[in-house]
Design an enzyme around this catalytic site. Structure first.
Site, PDB file in Angstrom:
ATOM      1  CE1 TYR A 118       0.666   3.469  -2.608  1.00 38.07           C
ATOM      2  CE2 TYR A 118      -0.353   2.777  -4.672  1.00 38.07           C
ATOM      3  CZ  TYR A 118      -0.392   2.901  -3.299  1.00 38.07           C
ATOM      4  OH  TYR A 118      -1.495   2.456  -2.610  1.00 38.07           O
ATOM      5  CD  GLU A 206      -0.286   1.968   0.664  1.00 35.21           C
ATOM      6  OE1 GLU A 206      -0.042   2.133   1.878  1.00 35.21           O
ATOM      7  OE2 GLU A 206      -1.114   2.642   0.044  1.00 35.21           O
TER       8      GLU A 206
END
Ligand code: GDP
Ligand code: MN
Length: 400
Positions: A118, A206
């Protein structure tokens, strides 16, 4: 402003962020053509068919599917295009899918198990700096990771005076436990991502997951990019990517009239000038026993036209049982607003719900007089206390 995954990846690729080969499709036939083309360019054992909506969590809702043949690509695209996709981020009614992104499959190419990481970049308002966040726990449940095991989120703040430094990207890559080629690729990935973030005036990027492939490359498998609305004037290419079908129609209409409107779940519509006064008005409605149906800031230049547009937008919400108009006349004069309200009321025709207009400031008395003498089902109030009491009565009549 929000954009789709396929658009975000297109932009990121321009800054050197590695993304899987992908082509967007509007129909199952286009999806098959896209899959063929991808296969000609890259040797892929399968394809991924991905719903394009402005919400994450698509995998969980059945909006991301693998396909191992062209027939399957067609099948999956048929299933997904036109579906009402419900994910943890769409709300119960879901979102209709109009497009799919067809990509190569980035997972099953080599010997090693790929790993989902991530990475995100956003503005940390507390420190006034951009922060890079990363985690080894990429994939579908990052919110849960942040809540239950915050120590698994790596953070690296960027000094705005010097921008991102290579050692910072290295630090993140090491903390992610990456070695060798994957580590090097992650350093490049983070720096490219940061360049893209700055150059596009993004407020958030993101990448979840950022994939460590079986041959140790780092790829943006998913991409969420938000652009700061205030920068759209100088991001024309990105502004052109806006997809109005993804936005609430009332909010789009409000935007066209320069109104700042956010729909809420309550029963009292409100129209106010100034965001602070709008917040206070929503509090007053709550204290009076009602629930605000919306936030609506008509801005400094409230006139007959903006008031009418505001009315129309509020009235589209079937839950609205009363409207409170709360205008502080500073630059704008109350008698002008009152005329605007009366005119808008007449233009719209049938308004069967109580409307309370509170006008304070320049020419407040004249404004109240115009409202009271209009003969319309509109009540005026000068003091906020009065207005609140009138809303309370209107709400209790509705609830009775
Ligand atoms: P989201 O659910 O909206 O966040 O959509 P993502 O693009 O993140 O995809 C969801 C999940 O689908 C990922 O976490 C992966 O597990 C899986 N996925 C995405 N791309 C691929 C791919 O190329 N190959 C395989 N096998 N799985 C993928
Ligand atoms: Mn994702």
């Amino acid at each position: 402003m929000n954009i789709h995954e396929y658009q975000a990846k297109e932009i990121l690729a321009q800054y050197g962020v590695k993304v899987p080969r992908g082509i967007v499709a509007n129909t199952p036939e286009e999806a098959v053509e896209a899959a063929k083309k991808i296969k000609e360019e890259v040797d892929t054992p399968a394809w991924v068919v991905k719903a394009q909506i402005h919400a994450g969590g698509r995998g969980k809702g059945g909006g991301v599917k693998l396909a191992f043949s062209l027939d399957e690509v067609k099948q999956r695209a048929e299933d997904i295009i036109g579906m009402q996709l419900i994910t943890p981020q769409t709300g119960a009614e879901g979102k209709e899918v109009h497009k799919v992104l067809i990509t190569e499959d980035s997972f099953y190419k080599g010997e090693n198990e790929p790993k989902e990481l991530y990475i995100s970049i956003l503005l940390d308002r507390d420190s006034g700096r951009n922060v890079i966040m990363a985690s080894t726990e990429g994939g579908m449940d990052i919110e849960e990771v942040a809540e239950k095991t915050p120590e698994k989120i790596i953070k690296e703040w960027i000094d705005p005076r010097v921008g991102i430094q290579v050692f910072q990207a290295r630090k993140v890559a090491y903390k992610l436990g990456l070695e060798g080629a994957a580590n090097k690729d992650m350093v490049k990935f983070i720096i490219a991502l940061y360049r893209a973030y700055e150059a596009t005036d993004a407020s958030q990027i993101e990448i979840n997951p950022a994939l460590q492939t079986s041959d140790n490359q780092i790829l943006a498998l998913d991409a969420k990019v938000n652009i700061d609305d205030n920068a759209l004037y100088r991001q024309k290419n990105i502004a052109a990517m806006r997809d109005l079908t993804e936005e609430a129609p009332e909010e789009v209409e409000a935007g066209e009239h320069d109104l700042n409107y956010v729909k809420l779940d309550g029963n009292v519509g409100c129209m106010v000038n100034g965001a602070g006064l709008a917040m206070a008005t929503m509090d007053i409605i709550k204290l009076s026993g009602g629930e605000p149906a919306n936030f609506l800031d008509v801005g400094g230049g409230a006139n007959a036209k903006t008031v009418e547009a505001g009315f129309r937008i509020i009235m589209k919400d079937p839950n609205v049982k009363a409207i409170l108009i709360n205008i502080f006349g500073g630059i704008v004069r109350c008698d002008r607003v009152a005329n605007g309200v009366v005119e808008a009321y007449k233009n719209i025709g049938t308004i069967n719900i109580p409307i309370i207009v509170r006008l304070q400031g320049t020419n407040a008395e004249e404004g109240a007089k115009i409202i009271n003498e209009s003969g319309l089902k509109v009540e005026s109030a000068i003091l906020l206390k009065d207005a609140a009491e009138k809303v309370r009565i209107a709400v209790s009549e509705v609830n009775a």
